[in-house]
Structures are given as C-alpha cells and as structure tokens.
Write a protein that holds these residues in place. Sequence first.
Motif, PDB file in Angstrom:
ATOM      1  N   LYS A 434       0.811  -1.228   0.000  1.00  0.00           N
ATOM      2  CA  LYS A 434       0.000   0.000   0.000  1.00  0.00           C
ATOM      3  C   LYS A 434       0.838   1.269   0.000  1.00  0.00           C
ATOM      4  O   LYS A 434       0.301   2.365   0.123  1.00  0.00           O
ATOM      5  CB  LYS A 434      -0.933  -0.005   1.212  1.00  0.00           C
ATOM      6  N   ILE A 435       2.167   1.136  -0.076  1.00  0.00           N
ATOM      7  CA  ILE A 435       3.006   2.334  -0.159  1.00  0.00           C
ATOM      8  C   ILE A 435       2.825   2.935  -1.548  1.00  0.00           C
ATOM      9  O   ILE A 435       3.082   2.282  -2.557  1.00  0.00           O
ATOM     10  CB  ILE A 435       4.487   1.989   0.119  1.00  0.00           C
ATOM     11  N   GLU A 436       2.340   4.182  -1.607  1.00  0.00           N
ATOM     12  CA  GLU A 436       2.024   4.749  -2.924  1.00  0.00           C
ATOM     13  C   GLU A 436       2.918   5.913  -3.322  1.00  0.00           C
ATOM     14  O   GLU A 436       2.884   6.333  -4.480  1.00  0.00           O
ATOM     15  CB  GLU A 436       0.542   5.135  -3.010  1.00  0.00           C
ATOM     16  N   ALA A 437       3.715   6.432  -2.388  1.00  0.00           N
ATOM     17  CA  ALA A 437       4.664   7.484  -2.762  1.00  0.00           C
ATOM     18  C   ALA A 437       5.774   7.552  -1.728  1.00  0.00           C
ATOM     19  O   ALA A 437       5.546   7.315  -0.534  1.00  0.00           O
ATOM     20  CB  ALA A 437       3.948   8.835  -2.840  1.00  0.00           C
ATOM     21  N   ILE A 438       6.991   7.876  -2.195  1.00  0.00           N
ATOM     22  CA  ILE A 438       8.157   7.925  -1.307  1.00  0.00           C
ATOM     23  C   ILE A 438       8.886   9.255  -1.494  1.00  0.00           C
ATOM     24  O   ILE A 438       9.119   9.694  -2.625  1.00  0.00           O
ATOM     25  CB  ILE A 438       9.112   6.744  -1.604  1.00  0.00           C
ATOM     26  N   GLY A 439       9.273   9.884  -0.388  1.00  0.00           N
ATOM     27  CA  GLY A 439       9.957  11.180  -0.440  1.00  0.00           C
ATOM     28  C   GLY A 439      11.419  11.044  -0.836  1.00  0.00           C
ATOM     29  O   GLY A 439      11.995   9.958  -0.806  1.00  0.00           O
ATOM     30  N   LYS A 440      12.010  12.214  -1.150  1.00  0.00           N
ATOM     31  CA  LYS A 440      13.437  12.281  -1.518  1.00  0.00           C
ATOM     32  C   LYS A 440      14.322  12.345  -0.298  1.00  0.00           C
ATOM     33  O   LYS A 440      15.531  12.220  -0.388  1.00  0.00           O
ATOM     34  CB  LYS A 440      13.716  13.603  -2.249  1.00  0.00           C
ATOM     35  N   ASP A 441      13.706  12.676   0.831  1.00  0.00           N
ATOM     36  CA  ASP A 441      14.480  12.949   2.047  1.00  0.00           C
ATOM     37  C   ASP A 441      15.026  11.665   2.640  1.00  0.00           C
ATOM     38  O   ASP A 441      14.629  10.566   2.253  1.00  0.00           O
ATOM     39  CB  ASP A 441      13.573  13.654   3.067  1.00  0.00           C
ATOM     40  N   PHE A 442      15.931  11.801   3.623  1.00  0.00           N
ATOM     41  CA  PHE A 442      16.490  10.622   4.270  1.00  0.00           C
ATOM     42  C   PHE A 442      17.047  10.991   5.640  1.00  0.00           C
ATOM     43  O   PHE A 442      17.740  11.991   5.797  1.00  0.00           O
ATOM     44  CB  PHE A 442      17.617  10.040   3.414  1.00  0.00           C
ATOM     45  N   ASP A 443      16.694  10.191   6.643  1.00  0.00           N
ATOM     46  CA  ASP A 443      17.236  10.417   7.989  1.00  0.00           C
ATOM     47  C   ASP A 443      17.359   9.052   8.646  1.00  0.00           C
ATOM     48  O   ASP A 443      16.491   8.203   8.483  1.00  0.00           O
ATOM     49  CB  ASP A 443      16.271  11.315   8.782  1.00  0.00           C
ATOM     50  N   ILE A 444      18.467   8.822   9.331  1.00  0.00           N
ATOM     51  CA  ILE A 444      18.613   7.522  10.000  1.00  0.00           C
ATOM     52  C   ILE A 444      19.144   7.726  11.410  1.00  0.00           C
ATOM     53  O   ILE A 444      19.943   8.631  11.662  1.00  0.00           O
ATOM     54  CB  ILE A 444      19.488   6.565   9.156  1.00  0.00           C
ATOM     55  N   ARG A 445      18.661   6.919  12.355  1.00  0.00           N
ATOM     56  CA  ARG A 445      18.979   7.072  13.775  1.00  0.00           C
ATOM     57  C   ARG A 445      19.561   5.794  14.357  1.00  0.00           C
ATOM     58  O   ARG A 445      19.413   4.725  13.792  1.00  0.00           O
ATOM     59  CB  ARG A 445      17.700   7.416  14.559  1.00  0.00           C
ATOM     60  N   SER A 454      21.642  -8.462  22.061  1.00  0.00           N
ATOM     61  CA  SER A 454      21.325  -7.157  21.507  1.00  0.00           C
ATOM     62  C   SER A 454      22.376  -6.747  20.472  1.00  0.00           C
ATOM     63  O   SER A 454      23.504  -7.229  20.491  1.00  0.00           O
ATOM     64  CB  SER A 454      21.162  -6.117  22.602  1.00  0.00           C
ATOM     65  N   ALA A 455      21.963  -5.904  19.528  1.00  0.00           N
ATOM     66  CA  ALA A 455      22.862  -5.430  18.470  1.00  0.00           C
ATOM     67  C   ALA A 455      22.549  -3.975  18.186  1.00  0.00           C
ATOM     68  O   ALA A 455      21.392  -3.553  18.269  1.00  0.00           O
ATOM     69  CB  ALA A 455      22.675  -6.251  17.203  1.00  0.00           C
ATOM     70  N   TYR A 456      23.612  -3.208  17.886  1.00  0.00           N
ATOM     71  CA  TYR A 456      23.411  -1.810  17.495  1.00  0.00           C
ATOM     72  C   TYR A 456      23.046  -1.759  16.020  1.00  0.00           C
ATOM     73  O   TYR A 456      23.707  -2.379  15.192  1.00  0.00           O
ATOM     74  CB  TYR A 456      24.684  -1.006  17.757  1.00  0.00           C
ATOM     75  N   VAL A 457      21.983  -1.021  15.733  1.00  0.00           N
ATOM     76  CA  VAL A 457      21.500  -0.944  14.352  1.00  0.00           C
ATOM     77  C   VAL A 457      21.140   0.497  14.008  1.00  0.00           C
ATOM     78  O   VAL A 457      20.983   1.335  14.891  1.00  0.00           O
ATOM     79  CB  VAL A 457      20.246  -1.836  14.147  1.00  0.00           C
ATOM     80  N   GLY A 458      21.013   0.748  12.713  1.00  0.00           N
ATOM     81  CA  GLY A 458      20.522   2.033  12.245  1.00  0.00           C
ATOM     82  C   GLY A 458      19.104   1.850  11.732  1.00  0.00           C
ATOM     83  O   GLY A 458      18.792   0.862  11.059  1.00  0.00           O
ATOM     84  N   ILE A 459      18.244   2.820  12.082  1.00  0.00           N
ATOM     85  CA  ILE A 459      16.826   2.725  11.734  1.00  0.00           C
ATOM     86  C   ILE A 459      16.409   4.048  11.111  1.00  0.00           C
ATOM     87  O   ILE A 459      16.588   5.096  11.729  1.00  0.00           O
ATOM     88  CB  ILE A 459      16.023   2.426  13.022  1.00  0.00           C
ATOM     89  N   GLY A 460      15.884   4.007   9.887  1.00  0.00           N
ATOM     90  CA  GLY A 460      15.487   5.274   9.272  1.00  0.00           C
ATOM     91  C   GLY A 460      14.916   5.084   7.894  1.00  0.00           C
ATOM     92  O   GLY A 460      14.435   4.008   7.552  1.00  0.00           O
ATOM     93  N   GLY A 461      14.999   6.158   7.087  1.00  0.00           N
ATOM     94  CA  GLY A 461      14.454   6.122   5.731  1.00  0.00           C
ATOM     95  C   GLY A 461      13.916   7.482   5.347  1.00  0.00           C
ATOM     96  O   GLY A 461      14.209   8.484   6.005  1.00  0.00           O
ATOM     97  N   PRO A 462      13.138   7.531   4.274  1.00  0.00           N
ATOM     98  CA  PRO A 462      12.504   8.778   3.843  1.00  0.00           C
ATOM     99  C   PRO A 462      11.066   8.872   4.379  1.00  0.00           C
ATOM    100  O   PRO A 462      10.622   7.987   5.093  1.00  0.00           O
ATOM    101  CB  PRO A 462      12.463   8.605   2.332  1.00  0.00           C
ATOM    102  N   HIS A 463      10.361   9.952   4.069  1.00  0.00           N
ATOM    103  CA  HIS A 463       8.910  10.017   4.312  1.00  0.00           C
ATOM    104  C   HIS A 463       8.203   9.111   3.306  1.00  0.00           C
ATOM    105  O   HIS A 463       8.592   9.068   2.134  1.00  0.00           O
ATOM    106  CB  HIS A 463       8.397  11.447   4.139  1.00  0.00           C
ATOM    107  N   VAL A 464       7.197   8.408   3.770  1.00  0.00           N
ATOM    108  CA  VAL A 464       6.496   7.447   2.914  1.00  0.00           C
ATOM    109  C   VAL A 464       4.991   7.647   3.067  1.00  0.00           C
ATOM    110  O   VAL A 464       4.513   7.885   4.182  1.00  0.00           O
ATOM    111  CB  VAL A 464       6.901   6.005   3.340  1.00  0.00           C
ATOM    112  N   ARG A 465       4.269   7.591   1.942  1.00  0.00           N
ATOM    113  CA  ARG A 465       2.809   7.682   2.045  1.00  0.00           C
ATOM    114  C   ARG A 465       2.181   6.311   1.844  1.00  0.00           C
ATOM    115  O   ARG A 465       2.475   5.617   0.869  1.00  0.00           O
ATOM    116  CB  ARG A 465       2.230   8.653   1.021  1.00  0.00           C
ATOM    117  N   VAL A 466       1.341   5.935   2.815  1.00  0.00           N
ATOM    118  CA  VAL A 466       0.644   4.649   2.755  1.00  0.00           C
ATOM    119  C   VAL A 466      -0.840   4.939   2.551  1.00  0.00           C
ATOM    120  O   VAL A 466      -1.418   5.785   3.224  1.00  0.00           O
ATOM    121  CB  VAL A 466       0.849   3.850   4.067  1.00  0.00           C
ATOM    122  N   LYS A 467      -1.406   4.230   1.575  1.00  0.00           N
ATOM    123  CA  LYS A 467      -2.811   4.436   1.207  1.00  0.00           C
ATOM    124  C   LYS A 467      -3.728   4.238   2.407  1.00  0.00           C
ATOM    125  O   LYS A 467      -4.712   4.953   2.584  1.00  0.00           O
ATOM    126  CB  LYS A 467      -3.147   3.407   0.124  1.00  0.00           C
TER     127      LYS A 467
END
Lengths: 475, 456
Positions: A434-445, A454-467
């Motif tokens: 149902k993801i219908e559009a994805i932004g150009k931006d990007f941020d990861i934390r 436990s493991a250290y990981v990076g979690i992030g991505g762009p803005h996403v629009r879900v129907k």
Amino acid sequence: MRDLLQELIDFGLRNNADYVEIRVQEKVSTRIIARDGILERVVFTNIRGASVRVLSNGAWGFATTNTINKDILIDAIKNAISMARGASLITRRKVKLAEVEPKEDKVRAEITLDPTNVPSEEKVEYVMEVNKLLLNFDPRIKSAQSYYSDEKIIQTYANSDGAFIEEEKIYVYFGSDATAIEGNIRASARESFGSTKGYAIINENLPENFVKILGERLQKQLKAKTPKGGAFPAIIGPRVIGLFTHEAFGHLSEADLAFTGAVTIQKIGQKVASDIVTIIDDGTLPNGFGTFKYDDEGVPTQKTIVVKNGILVSFLYNREMAAAFEAIIKQRMPTLLEVFNVKPTGNARAENYRFPPIIRMRNTYIAPGEHNIDELFEDIKFGYYLVAPLGGQANLDGTFQGGIQEAYEIVNGEVGEPVRNVSFSGNTLETLMKIEAIGKDFDIRAGTCGKGQSAYVGIGGPHVRVKELILGGGG
Amino acid sequence: MGHEYLDLLKWAVNEALKLGADEAEVFFSHMRGYIVNIEAGDVKNPTFLDESGVGIRVIKDKKLGYASINVLERDSILAAIKRALAMARASKENPKWVSLPEAEKYPTISGVYDKRIEKATASTALDVAKRMVTSVFDTDKRAIPAWGGTIIGVEESVIVNSHGVEGVKKGTFCGANLGVIARDGTVTTPIHTEFSMSRGLYINPEDVGKNATKNAIQSLQVTKIETGNYPVIFSPNASFMLFLFTLIRALEADFVQMKRSPYAGKIGETVMDEKLTIIDDGTLPGGIGSDPFDDEGVPSQRKVLVDKGVLREFLYDNYTARIDNRKSTGNGIRYSWMATQPKYELTPTISPTNFIIEGGDSSFDEMISEMKNGVYVLEVQGAHSSNPETGEVSVVATPAWRIENGEIKGLIPGLMLSMNIYDALKRIDLVSHEQKVVYNTILPWIQISEIRLVSK
C-alpha cells in the motif's frame, strides 16, 4: 596473539574439528545516568574475554571464557568439540558453510574524537546540563532522566580458513526521557541519538537543541487529542518508517527466520511490496550505528539490496544460511538463482564474546524516492502523520505492532493538530503493497535490536505515504 | 568456591578505604553453565559459558563511582578501584545519598541449589532441547519448533562492604522455552510460546513441546470478531508482558519518588479490584527470584504490595529506601533482561524477586466454559511500548482466540487490544486458582471486563 590463535586453531583441527574460529575481545565503556537533576551513576567497565566456535561432524559447538590463557582456551576448544559431536548425533541438518575468501585486515574506527580520551567530567557536565535544561524547559515537566554511554571494543578474529582480522568499534549514545503533567493529563516522551563517528556526535548535539525537541514534543502531547481508531491514509516519517522497515519487514528477511517459516519463505523472487519500494540493509553507511567492516564470521560487510522495486531479491545471511538456501533453491527452483541472491551478506553478528554470531540487521531502510515531502501530503483529505516511534514488534506470520509518541492529524493536505497514544498495526506485506509514494528525504537514527542478544542498528528512511494504515489508540 | 573470594573482596574494600573512599562495596559474581538453542526445528549452538568478575562501588563526599572488571588479579582489581574513585571524583554530589547497607542476618532459603545441576554436562542441556523438539514433531507434523532453548547453570555471588556486610550465595537454575508455529497450506500461525523453569532439574521438556504445539494447532482454525468491547481472559504469559512494562514499574520506589507512578502517595488506598493480592517474596522456597540476600547485601523478605486491592508497599533498594527514611525491601538487584549480562557488570536497580499475584476462586476451565462472547489472549506483542505512567497500553493480541458460549472458535489474526491497564485492574471479573511461573513472576489467569478490541 596471532601465534597463540594459530596454535589453538591447529589444535582444534588436529582434534576432530572441521572448522575453528576464535574471537578475543576487550571492551572499555562508560555509562552515566542522571535523574531529576541528580547525578546517580557514573560507571566504568573494562572487560575482556574470548570465545571459540567449532564445526565438527556438521554441528556447532561454542565455548566462552573471560580467562585468556593458552590452557584455558585449549580446554574451551576441547569442550566446544565435544559439545559439537554430542549435538551432531541429534541434529537433523548438517551445517555447511558458504565459501568466502579469507581476509586479513586491521581496521581502526573512523572517528573524530575517541570518547575514551574525553574526561569523564566533560561527559558528566553534558548529561547534567541536558537534564537540568529539560526540567527548566516548562514548569509542567516534572521528571527527567538522561543517560550517556560509550563503548570501545577491540576484537581479534581468526578462523581456520585463514582469516585474521583486528577491528576496533566505537559507539557513543545519548538519550533522555521526561514526563509532563497538567491537571489530569500526563505526557511522556523520549529522544536519543547515537553514532559510530566518536564523541563528535555529542558536540554536534547542543543541549538546548536536544531539549527543545523533547520539550516541545511533551508540550504538544499535553494538548493532543486521542485519535480515531480505524484505517486511514498516513504519512510515515523517517523514524517511524525505519522502525517499521526494521521490525515488521527486516526480521522476516533474516535467513534464519525465513528458514524457520516466516511468511517470506514463500515469497522468494516474488513481489512483496509496491513497485516503488526498494529495501536495503547497509553495513557501509558512514557513521551508521549498524556500520562495521567485517562481521563476526570475518565476512566483509556490504550494502545488501533485499527488496528491489517491490521484488524480494535477497535474504540476510550468515555463511551457514547462505549455503543452506543455495542448496535448497538449486534443488527446487534453480531459475530463481538468477534473480535471488544466496551469497553470504556479512550479517553474522554477536553481542560480545559471550555469544555465538547470529543473523542480525545493520542499517536498514527504504531507499529514498522522487517526491518532495509536501507532495506526499497534497491530496490527503484526512489522515495521520506519524513522526516519532516508541517501539514495535513483529511476528513470523507477518503481523506487526508499533507504538507512536509523536503524531498529527492531516487535514486537507496540511499537518493539523497533535494526537497522542497512537499505535499502528497490520500485516507487513499488505502494508508494503500500500506504499504509494516515497519522499526524496532521508534520515537515519541509532537503535538497539533484541533477538536473544542485543545489536546496534541504524533505523530510518525517507517520508512514505501509505494508502491505508490501521491505527489504534484512544484507550 | 565463593569463600575463597571473601578474603579477596575484604582486601579490595580495605584498599578502597585506604585510597580515600568514605564507603566501599565489592561484588563478585561467577556464572557457569550450558546453553543450547533451538532454531528452525533443530538443536543449535551448544554453548559453554564461564564468566566471573567484580563490580566496585565507592562513595567519597556523597559522590558515587562504579567500576567493573573481569580480570581477577590483585593488580587489575586495584586499577579498577582507582577507576571507581576517579569516576566518583568526576561525579557530582548526590545530596540524597545516605549510606550503603548495614550488616544483617540472612535467612536460609530452601530449594535454590541442586547438586545435579552443578554436575551436569552439555549432554544434559542437549537432551532437554532434543526432547522438546521431538515432542513437537510427535504431537503434530504441522508444527515447527521455531526458536527456543534450554539453559542450565550455577551462579555464585559474594558481597563485602565497608559496613560489615559479608555474604556468599550460590544457586542453580534450569530453564526450557520454546516458540512453536504451525503451518497448513497457506496458513501460518503466529508463534506460541511455552516454558518451564526451575531452580533444580525439575523441568518437563515434553510438556513444553506438547503444550506449545497443541496451542499452535488450535490456531490453524481462523475466525473473526467485530470491533467492540469484550471480556478478555489474559494468560499468565500475556499478563507477564503487560505487567513487566506497567504494573511492576509502577510499584518500584524510584518510579514512585520521581512521581511518575500512578500509585505515588496512595499507600492505604484501594487502587485495584479487591480480587487482587500482590506479593513480592524473595524467600519463596525454590523461587526463580529467591536468594538469601539481594545484590547489595540486604536480606530477602516477603512483603504484601497490594492486599485485596489496597496498596500496602513498594519495592525498595537501599538508595530509595534511605531517601524515604526506611529500610530496603531487599529488591536491589543487578538485573538484565533475560540475564544476558553478568551481574558484576551491572549496578543495583530496583527489581522484583518473585512477583506473585495470588490465585483466586475461579478456574481456567470455568473461565472458558462460562464465557458467552469474549476472547482468550495467550500472548501480546508490542507491550514494551506501553506507558507505565499513564497505563496506556496498545498491543497486538496474538495469539488470541475467540470464545463463544464456552467454546474456542479459533484464532483472530491481527487483533488490536487497547486499554488503560490501571483502570482495567479495577474491573477484574475472575481470577483463577491455577498459577504459572513466568520468569520471576507467578501469575494466575485473569479475566477483565470491557476491553476494547479493534479487528481488521
């Protein structure tokens, strides 16, 4: 050290081991905790230890100790071999390892300031300043906790294929949580950051800026309304889509969980997301919390494309699962080998020397798309904008749940009033479709993932629009 | 061993005082054992673990410093003491600090040490794991033991502080857990978890495998429910996850003193249904969380936290107890979730010992058979995003079964459950007399009315 490790490996090979690997680690860390304006703990840790893992007759054996001397390590190898042989009598499947070229390397952490060279006093000042600023940000803020940690780990790795790698890893993490009360309304929020770039990350996050984000989040929560439950169009911000990508999809793409029977096992080389979705697990992202050079089997890390334009093109592998999937796919659906990767991806990670490596994610994200963020909001009459997560969890059958600490209504294409106590849930693959559009931006934390270790990981991505996303909340 | 470390620890405490500490505490822990994992239907990674080290706490002018090290030579320990003092110097004065615990007599706790575990080898752990896996396949071919494992081990701790506290404790433990999924055609069930844990070799791996499998097979039958408010039965597993992130936190004194707990200032008031009595008992014979003393040397004790709905007591460690000008309840624990970190590396924080909700007068069978239209929640997902301050909980109840006229109608996939848990605890319909050990809790089945369920 190298001679000792080689001697131990040779001993193992002479005594029924078909494969031997040894990890020797030293860790130095500092943790600081302040609560409500009082500095409660300043903790220094210096530990070292070693582990040996052997393969004998197609089964693993693993032994760990914090006494590093030749006799104890010889005993550990004997012990591991004896356990492997015991296990080989009862396991159903013989372990085989995918071939990889053995590497020799010495890796220093790429950092701007080594936290172990920063005086503890300076770290304490930072923690206390944030904590006090938080308590003074708004009279309604009644309680605040702040926590700092750094870790410097040096690991020496050797295996019987000839790999010999020394790698240094440095992590710095800071976070706070706070509570605000107004009348009968209670709001709580948290914020954190972390990096593998060294202490510079602390200097880049000025206390007043950090406090503003958390303080304003609390202020918004105090005046927020509860959301309507049900299915709505949603814009998911980088931090929430990151949590979703990691928890809801990422775990299902771990080869061991797929092998176990996660829904993805039936989707190899098939469509699992809408055409615009590409999902990456990236061990090479600069400064990422899940970034490193070699995994704990000595395999170089890489940028692994897991979903390409909606198609599942790889799982995340260790050497064992790569070999297992290669064998299965060759036998049952050989044509899929053209579109589906079965080579090791460098995802074998261990929390520390006390644990055997297992398949873990690194920095996991949906690749940015082509839209401006504003465009994503444009034609939504009513929906929700999810900004900051609390946490989430998924099941092998593909259901997931996520909690949200900062969210807004979207009304006629504009960000509207804040809402609180939102959670979202659903079926992962249905939601990805149902993801219908994805932004150009990007941020990861920075994040920490639990899977028995436990493991250290990076979690992030762009803005996403879900129907359509199923939202709960309101109590 | 243990006692051989007493002298080393006494020496270390003295060295710390000589180097200028006002107070000092040295804690030693040693863990030795075997772990065997279960992964994708197979026994995996038999592991031998042997880990020991010391944690040092020093106080100078009300400034606290901690250091830990796992090299047990005197030179290294001395270096760690100096590190702890350096940490104290870098720290800020804590005006609330009073002192470390004083020496007291420790109770004798029965059933926490089993010689057979001390003598066990890897084959004991491998055998337990194999029996669990086999019992799954023997029970139903559609079931897969997805993950789990077994652990058997011995843990020993020694503590000495500068107020005369000296303690040695040794305990054994044994646990088996298993997550099972079932697959039939295109239907994959969620994971169904079962476990058995004990301080001795008293676990039953066959039952763990069989019970998890039976539940997973039941979940192959799928049904629906309309969104609405229903009575819900919570299994001990589900309650454990929910309480861990809400109720238990709300009863811990540090959370109360930060005024984050909804129970702050409510001692003596009725805060939940009178069917609920909650006890924390560190002296329970054979209890998973039983020990003669906690990890800062305070004797373990039994205390009623909630008596028929009336709030009576909170859980205290030494630090929070002194702030309230009272004695610790023996809940200063060096705790890590699933014990993935050795104790010496951790600092004491408040944690329950054995957290017990007393059984009621109903039974599990009666709860099911008398339910007209409701849901039985076996496990919940996402409980860690609950809000312990407000009690807001929003989780996926999975697996969850629909119950109609006393019969199990099948799994409701993706069912969302939201509630305010502190309000919900005021609406208890039924509490079973059966209880189950879930990690360091002992919990009954609990039925609560009017729970909001959102279905797809």
